[in-house]
Design an enzyme around this catalytic site. Structure first.
Site, PDB file in Angstrom:
ATOM      1  N   ASP A 253       0.763  -1.207  -0.188  1.00 47.24           N
ATOM      2  CA  ASP A 253      -0.396  -0.151  -0.027  1.00 47.24           C
ATOM      3  C   ASP A 253       0.398   1.509  -0.209  1.00 47.24           C
ATOM      4  O   ASP A 253       2.176   1.157   0.641  1.00 47.24           O
ATOM      5  CB  ASP A 253      -1.044   0.181   0.963  1.00 47.24           C
ATOM      6  CG  ASP A 253      -1.718   1.053   0.940  1.00 47.24           C
ATOM      7  OD1 ASP A 253      -1.932   1.879   0.073  1.00 47.24           O
ATOM      8  OD2 ASP A 253      -2.752   1.425   2.264  1.00 47.24           O
ATOM      9  N   GLY A 254       0.203   2.279  -0.611  1.00 45.21           N
ATOM     10  CA  GLY A 254       0.846   3.509  -0.618  1.00 45.21           C
ATOM     11  C   GLY A 254       1.627   4.039  -1.954  1.00 45.21           C
ATOM     12  O   GLY A 254       1.938   4.640  -1.695  1.00 45.21           O
TER      13      GLY A 254
ATOM     14  N   TRP B  74       3.078   7.952  -2.250  1.00 44.68           N
ATOM     15  CA  TRP B  74       3.600   7.809  -2.510  1.00 44.68           C
ATOM     16  C   TRP B  74       4.406   8.763  -4.124  1.00 44.68           C
ATOM     17  O   TRP B  74       5.058  10.014  -3.842  1.00 44.68           O
ATOM     18  CB  TRP B  74       4.760   6.609  -3.366  1.00 44.68           C
ATOM     19  CG  TRP B  74       6.821   6.921  -3.453  1.00 44.68           C
ATOM     20  CD1 TRP B  74       7.532   6.962  -2.491  1.00 44.68           C
ATOM     21  CD2 TRP B  74       6.724   7.276  -4.645  1.00 44.68           C
ATOM     22  NE1 TRP B  74       8.542   6.820  -3.319  1.00 44.68           N
ATOM     23  CE2 TRP B  74       8.372   7.644  -4.457  1.00 44.68           C
ATOM     24  CE3 TRP B  74       6.588   7.391  -6.007  1.00 44.68           C
ATOM     25  CZ2 TRP B  74       9.440   7.200  -5.158  1.00 44.68           C
ATOM     26  CZ3 TRP B  74       7.261   7.844  -7.023  1.00 44.68           C
ATOM     27  CH2 TRP B  74       8.659   7.373  -6.877  1.00 44.68           C
TER      28      TRP B  74
ATOM     29  N   ASN C 202     -10.513  -2.536  -5.880  1.00 43.75           N
ATOM     30  CA  ASN C 202      -9.741  -2.160  -7.281  1.00 43.75           C
ATOM     31  C   ASN C 202     -10.410  -1.492  -8.271  1.00 43.75           C
ATOM     32  O   ASN C 202      -9.921  -0.333  -8.843  1.00 43.75           O
ATOM     33  CB  ASN C 202      -8.381  -2.071  -7.324  1.00 43.75           C
ATOM     34  CG  ASN C 202      -7.027  -1.465  -6.278  1.00 43.75           C
ATOM     35  OD1 ASN C 202      -6.430  -2.698  -5.613  1.00 43.75           O
ATOM     36  ND2 ASN C 202      -8.254  -0.773  -5.456  1.00 43.75           N
TER      37      ASN C 202
ATOM     38  N   LEU D 109      -6.573  -5.077   7.205  1.00 42.69           N
ATOM     39  CA  LEU D 109      -5.828  -6.166   6.553  1.00 42.69           C
ATOM     40  C   LEU D 109      -6.865  -5.830   4.742  1.00 42.69           C
ATOM     41  O   LEU D 109      -6.913  -6.413   4.294  1.00 42.69           O
ATOM     42  CB  LEU D 109      -6.916  -7.416   7.123  1.00 42.69           C
ATOM     43  CG  LEU D 109      -6.138  -8.078   7.628  1.00 42.69           C
ATOM     44  CD1 LEU D 109      -7.246  -9.272   8.525  1.00 42.69           C
ATOM     45  CD2 LEU D 109      -4.802  -8.433   7.539  1.00 42.69           C
TER      46      LEU D 109
HETATM   47  C1  FPP Z   1      -1.800   0.486  -3.501  1.00 32.82           C
HETATM   48  O1  FPP Z   1      -1.828   1.514  -3.546  1.00 32.82           O
HETATM   49  C2  FPP Z   1      -1.305  -0.851  -4.271  1.00 32.82           C
HETATM   50  C3  FPP Z   1      -2.092  -0.911  -5.960  1.00 32.82           C
HETATM   51  C4  FPP Z   1      -3.611  -0.997  -5.695  1.00 32.82           C
HETATM   52  C5  FPP Z   1      -1.705  -1.749  -6.784  1.00 32.82           C
HETATM   53  C6  FPP Z   1      -0.399  -2.261  -5.982  1.00 32.82           C
HETATM   54  C7  FPP Z   1       0.179  -2.797  -7.278  1.00 32.82           C
HETATM   55  C8  FPP Z   1       1.829  -2.880  -7.365  1.00 32.82           C
HETATM   56  C9  FPP Z   1       2.276  -2.610  -7.039  1.00 32.82           C
HETATM   57  C10 FPP Z   1       2.175  -2.727  -9.001  1.00 32.82           C
HETATM   58  C11 FPP Z   1       1.361  -4.237  -9.457  1.00 32.82           C
HETATM   59  C12 FPP Z   1       2.135  -5.385  -9.366  1.00 32.82           C
HETATM   60  C13 FPP Z   1       2.689  -6.437 -10.395  1.00 32.82           C
HETATM   61  C14 FPP Z   1       2.951  -7.684  -9.578  1.00 32.82           C
HETATM   62  C15 FPP Z   1       3.283  -5.741 -11.853  1.00 32.82           C
HETATM   63  P1  FPP Z   1      -2.395   2.791  -3.482  1.00 32.82           P
HETATM   64  O2  FPP Z   1      -2.885   3.511  -4.807  1.00 32.82           O
HETATM   65  O3  FPP Z   1      -3.444   2.293  -2.389  1.00 32.82           O
HETATM   66  O4  FPP Z   1      -1.619   3.647  -2.458  1.00 32.82           O
HETATM   67  P2  FPP Z   1      -2.742   4.956  -1.786  1.00 32.82           P
HETATM   68  O5  FPP Z   1      -3.175   4.318  -0.692  1.00 32.82           O
HETATM   69  O6  FPP Z   1      -1.150   5.843  -1.211  1.00 32.82           O
HETATM   70  O7  FPP Z   1      -3.276   5.973  -2.271  1.00 32.82           O
END
Ligand code: FPP
Length: 273
Positions: free
Chosen positions: A21-22, A26, A69, A196
């Site tokens: 997450d994050g 970032w 998502n 979670l």
């Molecule tokens: C949460 O950050 C992260 C996600 C919704 C996606 C996770 C995906 C990756 C790390 C990359 C793709 C994976 C692969 C295997 C290629 P957020 O966008 O919710 O962050 P925030 O809470 O700061 O908005």
């Protein structure tokens, strides 16, 4: 960090789940589009897989894309799908070279066809690998997984194939996406959120949880080592009293029929790769 501070042999989690997450925060903190966070986050996915494999982790489960998502803006979904596709194309050989087996947990039929085809091909091509099992949770929601299992069992019962007398936790667990895997010993969540978020809800009943303030794009191999060190110091009781607890987790792992992993290389080796 000195090699002597690495987790002791046998204390390494057999199965680690990570809620990455994050990415968005970032990017926003740097005045960048959210996609930059996802791009940087994908580089970290590669690093963390490599590190977990070197450490001897047997199961690594990454929360890549939740059922919720799908409600994000279409442009963001598109970039995440594109990153997944690029990862699969770019890293397939690395998975094969390192004997890593990929699997996907979730309603992957919802993925764009092009991504689904590459995902299935990578799963198939790595299916004979005998090393670390890398699971991508994609279009995954734990409540959805539980409902699907309940539906399958209800149908079996209605067809007269399942007697309610035989209904048990073990039977239920065999109908989850994770049916062939042990439960996670350690769940890591980045970005300082203590929840979670619909990740492995059934399977995490006795998981140790480690939350770091670090945002996923900043998560480094040494952060994985730190999480494992924290795990190594936990006293897992699995609902039992103190007198019956195991100070290491070896007994539990043996009862899973899975040999415990151990950190057989030094922390400095890991961090200097
Ligand atoms: C949460 O950050 C992260 C996600 C919704 C996606 C996770 C995906 C990756 C790390 C990359 C793709 C994976 C692969 C295997 C290629 P957020 O966008 O919710 O962050 P925030 O809470 O700061 O908005």
């Amino acid at each position: 960090m000195s090699p002597s501070s690495a987790p002791r042999q046998g204390d390494l989690p057999n199965h680690i789940g990570i809620i990455m997450d994050g990415n968005g925060r970032w990017a926003v903190r740097r005045g960048l589009p959210r996609s930059s966070g996802h791009i940087r986050g994908t580089s970290n996915v590669k690093e963390v897989i490599r590190t977990a494999d070197k450490m001897g982790v047997k199961f690594l489960t990454l929360y890549c894309f939740s059922t919720e998502n799908w409600n994000r803006p279409p442009e963001e979904i598109e970039i995440l799908m594109e990153l997944l596709k690029d990862y699969l194309i770019g890293e397939k050989q690395e998975l094969l070279d390192n004997n890593i087996r990929l699997q996907a947990l979730g309603q992957i039929s919802r993925l764009p066809l092009e991504v689904l085809k590459i995902l299935n091909a990578t799963i198939e091509e790595t299916s004979k690998n005998t090393g670390m099992i890398l699971s991508f949770c994609i279009s995954y929601g734990a409540r959805d997984e539980i409902v699907q299992a309940a539906k399958t069992l209800a149908v079996k019962h209605a067809q007269g194939k399942l007697d309610l007398k035989n209904f048990s936790e073990e039977l239920f667990a065999r109908h989850l996406f994770t049916h062939s895997m042990p439960e996670p010993d350690l769940i890591i969540r980045t970005s300082g959120e203590y929840r979670l978020s619909n990740f492995l809800l059934w399977q995490s009943a006795y998981s140790e949880i480690y939350v770091t303030e670090t945002l996923w794009p900043d998560f480094q191999p040494q952060d994985l080592v730190l999480a494992c060190e924290s795990f190594a110091q936990r006293r897992r009781r699995f609902g039992r009293s103190d007198e019956h607890e195991t100070t290491t987790n070896l007994d539990e792992k043996k009862s899973d029929g899975i040999s415990p992993g151990c950190l057989d290389i030094s922390t400095s080796d890991l961090l200097n790769h």
